[in-house]
Structure formats: structure tokens, C-alpha cells
Design an enzyme around this catalytic site. Structure first.
Site, short mmCIF file in Angstrom:
data_model
loop_
_atom_site.label_atom_id
_atom_site.label_comp_id
_atom_site.label_asym_id
_atom_site.label_seq_id
_atom_site.Cartn_x
_atom_site.Cartn_y
_atom_site.Cartn_z
N GLU A 42 0.83 -1.02 0.01
CA GLU A 42 0.05 0.00 -0.14
C GLU A 42 0.91 1.15 -0.07
O GLU A 42 1.61 1.29 0.66
CB GLU A 42 -1.10 0.01 1.25
CG GLU A 42 -1.77 -1.25 1.34
CD GLU A 42 -2.80 -1.13 0.28
OE1 GLU A 42 -3.23 -0.35 -0.33
OE2 GLU A 42 -3.53 -2.37 0.38
N CYS A 104 -7.61 -1.13 8.60
CA CYS A 104 -6.23 -1.20 7.94
C CYS A 104 -5.67 -0.02 7.44
O CYS A 104 -4.51 0.76 7.87
CB CYS A 104 -6.24 -2.20 6.83
SG CYS A 104 -6.46 -3.82 7.37
N HIS A 123 -0.81 -5.55 2.82
CA HIS A 123 -1.88 -6.62 3.19
C HIS A 123 -1.35 -7.91 2.61
O HIS A 123 -0.60 -8.36 1.52
CB HIS A 123 -3.08 -6.04 1.95
CG HIS A 123 -3.91 -5.36 2.78
ND1 HIS A 123 -4.30 -3.95 2.38
CD2 HIS A 123 -4.66 -5.49 3.82
CE1 HIS A 123 -5.07 -3.49 3.18
NE2 HIS A 123 -5.62 -4.50 4.13
#
Length: 156
Positions: A42, A104, A123
Site C-alpha cells: 500500500e 487497515c 496486505h
């Protein structure tokens, strides 16, 4: 450190990490239950849009992480460079600019905010026959070492 699926408690733990430990980099790992054999790097955290209720039935005030915080914060880790230069046999790695609007992404944005961008979020898929804890641990180690190399380049 395992963070609870509760906005307020997750934020408290993240703040505690940054104020007490003052790390060079904080790497958060979250479960992407829909990804069966995929690791997702991410790049940024988003501040607004947190409407979904947590495990205690709450969502953050104003549906955001930090009331007057910027709309998004980019990690100082260049995930695109990392993604292009790293490979782990047996699992695909991809890049994302949207970690979702739940715990998250909330945790990631909060960590980016308090750590001045010195945070990362990965993730991972659920454990399975092909993605064992040992395999996933080694894959994460490879990725995190590459992240730390980027941090070292910034310090020099």
C-alpha cells in the site's frame, strides 16, 4: 504488536508506538481475506470515509482519522520501486493506492500522520496450504529488508 479491530484502540496503540519507541520505520501488516495468493504493498493512507463500524460498533468522529489532517499521506517508502525490484517465488506482489476504509487504512493513515510518512502497510493473504506461516514470514522479511534499505538511502 497486534492491534485490535477497534478504531480508537488502534489509534492509541499507533500513537504509543511513535511516541515511546520512535522507530525509523513502522511496518503494519493486515489480512486481505479476498487475496488468496497475493501480497499487496500500500502506497498511501486516506483520511476520510470511515463509515463502517468497528468490532465495538463505533466509527471515528467525522468518519476520518485526523479531523484537520490532509486528505491522503504518501509513505516515504517508494512502493512502486519496491514492487518493481522485488520478487518472492510462489506468490504475486502488487501495488495499491487504496487500503480500503476500515481499520487497515485507518491504522496506516494514523501511522503515516504521526510518523511523518515513515510507515508502510502490507496486505497479506490468509494462511493456506500454499501460503504457510513460514513462507509468509520469509516473504515479509524479504520485503521489509528492502524497505529498510530505502530508509538507509534516505539517511545517507
Amino acid at each position: 504488536l497486534q492491534l485490535p479491530v477497534v478504531y480508537k484502540k488502534a489509534k492509541e496503540q499507533v500513537c504509543k508506538i511513535w511516541t515511546t519507541l520512535q522507530p525509523l520505520l513502522t511496518v503494519h501488516v493486515g489480512l486481505a481475506s479476498s487475496a488468496t495468493a497475493l501480497i499487496i504493498l500500500e502506497q498511501c493512507g486516506k483520511n476520510k470515509g470511515y463509515q463502517e463500524r468497528d468490532a465495538c460498533g463505533f466509527h471515528p468522529e467525522g468518519a476520518c482519522c485526523v479531523l484537520d489532517g490532509p486528505e491522503k499521506i504518501e509513505s516515504t517508502i517508494n512502493m512502486k520501486t519496491l514492487w518493481k525490484n522485488i520478487s518472492v517465488d510462489g506468490i504475486d506482489i502488487t501495488l495499491s493506492r487504496d487500503a480500503g476504509r476500515y481499520i487497515c487504512d485507518y491504522t496506516y493513515y494514523t501511522s503515516l500522520y504521526y510518523g511523518n510518512g515513515r510507515a508502510a502497510f502490507i496486505h497479506v493473504p490468509p494462511l493456506s496450504e500454499s501460503v504457510t506461516a513460514e513462507f509468509l514470514g520469509k516473504a515479509l522479511q524479504t520485503i521489509i529488508l528492502a524497505m529498510l534499505e530505502q530508509c538507509g538511502e534516505k539517511r545517507d
